[in-house]
Design a protein around this motif. Structure first.
Motif, short mmCIF file in Angstrom:
data_model
loop_
_atom_site.label_atom_id
_atom_site.label_comp_id
_atom_site.label_asym_id
_atom_site.label_seq_id
_atom_site.Cartn_x
_atom_site.Cartn_y
_atom_site.Cartn_z
N ILE A 11 0.86 -1.17 0.00
CA ILE A 11 0.00 0.00 0.00
C ILE A 11 0.90 1.22 0.00
CG2 ILE A 11 -1.63 1.38 1.38
CD1 ILE A 11 -3.04 -1.13 2.13
N ILE A 12 0.62 2.13 -0.93
CA ILE A 12 1.44 3.33 -1.09
C ILE A 12 0.54 4.55 -1.04
CG2 ILE A 12 1.30 3.25 -3.63
CD1 ILE A 12 4.25 4.23 -3.65
N ARG A 13 1.05 5.62 -0.50
CA ARG A 13 0.30 6.88 -0.44
C ARG A 13 1.19 8.02 -0.90
NH1 ARG A 13 1.94 9.96 4.23
NH2 ARG A 13 0.16 11.35 3.90
N LYS A 14 0.53 9.09 -1.32
CA LYS A 14 1.25 10.30 -1.73
C LYS A 14 0.78 11.45 -0.88
CE LYS A 14 0.06 12.18 -5.66
NZ LYS A 14 -0.07 12.37 -7.12
N SER A 15 1.71 12.24 -0.39
CA SER A 15 1.34 13.44 0.34
C SER A 15 0.68 14.42 -0.63
CB SER A 15 2.59 14.08 0.95
OG SER A 15 2.27 15.32 1.52
N ILE A 47 -12.16 7.39 2.65
CA ILE A 47 -12.43 5.94 2.60
C ILE A 47 -12.26 5.43 1.17
CG2 ILE A 47 -14.19 4.15 2.90
CD1 ILE A 47 -15.40 5.90 5.14
N ASP A 48 -12.84 6.15 0.21
CA ASP A 48 -12.80 5.70 -1.18
C ASP A 48 -11.38 5.69 -1.73
OD1 ASP A 48 -15.53 5.35 -1.13
OD2 ASP A 48 -15.97 7.33 -1.97
N ARG A 49 -10.58 6.68 -1.36
CA ARG A 49 -9.19 6.69 -1.82
C ARG A 49 -8.42 5.50 -1.27
NH1 ARG A 49 -7.19 11.65 -3.83
NH2 ARG A 49 -8.89 13.13 -4.15
N PHE A 50 -8.66 5.17 -0.02
CA PHE A 50 -8.00 4.01 0.57
C PHE A 50 -8.42 2.74 -0.16
CE2 PHE A 50 -7.49 0.55 3.60
CZ PHE A 50 -6.22 0.78 4.12
N LEU A 51 -9.71 2.60 -0.43
CA LEU A 51 -10.22 1.39 -1.08
C LEU A 51 -9.71 1.27 -2.51
CD1 LEU A 51 -13.90 1.34 0.26
CD2 LEU A 51 -11.94 -0.01 1.07
N VAL A 52 -9.61 2.38 -3.22
CA VAL A 52 -9.05 2.35 -4.57
C VAL A 52 -7.60 1.84 -4.53
CG1 VAL A 52 -8.20 3.83 -6.46
CG2 VAL A 52 -10.56 4.05 -5.64
N THR A 53 -6.84 2.30 -3.54
CA THR A 53 -5.46 1.87 -3.40
C THR A 53 -5.36 0.38 -3.12
OG1 THR A 53 -4.84 4.06 -2.57
CG2 THR A 53 -3.30 2.28 -2.15
N GLY A 77 -3.09 10.71 -1.02
CA GLY A 77 -3.04 10.94 -2.46
C GLY A 77 -2.84 9.63 -3.19
N ILE A 78 -3.48 9.50 -4.36
CA ILE A 78 -3.39 8.27 -5.15
C ILE A 78 -2.10 8.27 -5.96
CG2 ILE A 78 -4.50 6.95 -7.00
CD1 ILE A 78 -6.06 6.89 -4.40
N VAL A 79 -1.47 7.11 -6.06
CA VAL A 79 -0.18 6.98 -6.73
C VAL A 79 -0.26 5.96 -7.86
CG1 VAL A 79 2.29 6.43 -6.42
CG2 VAL A 79 0.99 7.47 -4.55
N ASP A 80 0.29 6.32 -9.01
CA ASP A 80 0.52 5.39 -10.12
C ASP A 80 -0.73 4.67 -10.61
OD1 ASP A 80 3.18 6.06 -10.05
OD2 ASP A 80 3.77 4.36 -8.81
#
Length: 306
Positions: free
Chosen positions: A71-75, A108-114, A240-243
């Motif tokens: 799991i990766i996140r972007k600031s 929540i949705d950003r986490f689930l997309v990741t 933030g969503i990555v890649d």
């Protein structure tokens, strides 16, 4: 020697060797030039190979094994730095609170997309059940309904009062689980309820901001006495969503994925195109408008649904 990374402080890593000893390790500089652009080229949950230095007090990691997932996140601030918050996971728990502090549907949705993008099963844990009014309980059921309808398991717990903790233990048993959420949602209290012997430090909610104070400052893996491993992570204020390519984004919304290839145009963006079955589903209410709003926010690279 081969080992599992169990703690990351940014510059040092604790590694559990196959000899069952723990080693304080650093990484060789070449790790930073291998195309790994995240702030932490190695993360908790990684399998690595390392060499003990002559002084026997520390070791050097020289090889990172391929990851099964992460799991990766972007600031979302100006730095735009990316960070891997856990690797080689069987599942991920997102701890959610409706107040003190509130967790937005967008977050929540950003986490689930990741998690979808890296094929990691996700579970939503609605904490602080003891604080809910009747109105709050009604809102909770609405939230749960949004996500249960599209296949995400949702559980109501109170870490403070031990409600449904045994149920969580069953979910955690014999699996490697990452636990994440905003600061202040009760991750540390939840871990203490699950494994009291670890006595993870907890913190109060900041009065002026209604946001949690960071109590976990680095990622750490805990062995669960009933089997399995739990990775605690620092509280996330934004995600933030990555890649993820724009044309692939709808694949990571399960309710949109089921409609794949049914739109009139093969390259449909699901925004304004005629004959778009996703837009029809939003109008009919079979796709939740909040989920579609999150889709648009991520698609347009907006960060206002944190």
């Amino acid at each position: 020697m081969r080992g599992l990374v169990t703690k990351s402080t940014g510059s040092w890593y604790q590694v559990l060797g196959e000899d069952n000893q723990r080693y304080d390790c650093r990484i060789k500089g070449k790790f930073r030039t291998k195309g790994i652009k995240s702030t932490n080229p190695i993360a908790v949950g990684d399998w690595v190979h390392f060499e003990v230095e002559p002084d026997l007090e520390s070791a050097v990691i020289n090889t990172l094994e391929p990851r099964r997932n992460y799991i990766i996140r972007k600031s979302v601030n100006l730095s735009k730095q990316t960070q891997i918050i856990g690797a080689n996971l069987d599942q991920a728990f997102l701890v959610v609170t409706l107040a003190s502090p509130p967790t937005s549907l967008g977050f929540i949705d950003r986490f689930l997309v990741t998690t979808e993008a890296y094929s990691i099963p996700a579970v939503l844990i609605f904490n602080k059940l003891d604080l809910f009014s009747d109105e709050g309980l009604a809102i909770l059921q609405d939230y749960k309904g949004v996500y249960e309808r599209i296949g995400y398991p949702c559980y109501e717990v109170s870490a403070l009062h031990g409600i449904n903790i045994e149920l969580l233990k069953d979910l955690l048993k014999d699996k490697t689980t990452l636990i994440s959420g905003h600061s202040g949602v009760g991750k540390s209290t939840l871990i203490n309820a699950i494994v009291p012997e670890y006595a993870v430090k907890t913190g109060d909610i900041s009065d002026w901001s209604d946001k949690g104070k960071h109590t976990t400052t680095f990622a750490e893996m805990y062995d669960l006495p009933f089997g399995g491993k739990l990775i605690d992570t620092p509280g996330i204020r934004e995600l933030g969503i990555v890649d993820i390519e724009k044309q692939e984004l709808s694949h990571y919304f399960p309710e949109m994925r089921t409609l794949m290839n049914q739109c009139r145009f093969d390259n449909c963006r699901h925004i304004s195109e005629p004959g778009c079955v996703v837009l029809e589903a939003v109008e009919e209410g079979t796709i939740e408008s909040s989920r579609y709003d999150s889709y648009l926010s991520i698609y347009h690279n907006e960060n206002n649904r944190m």
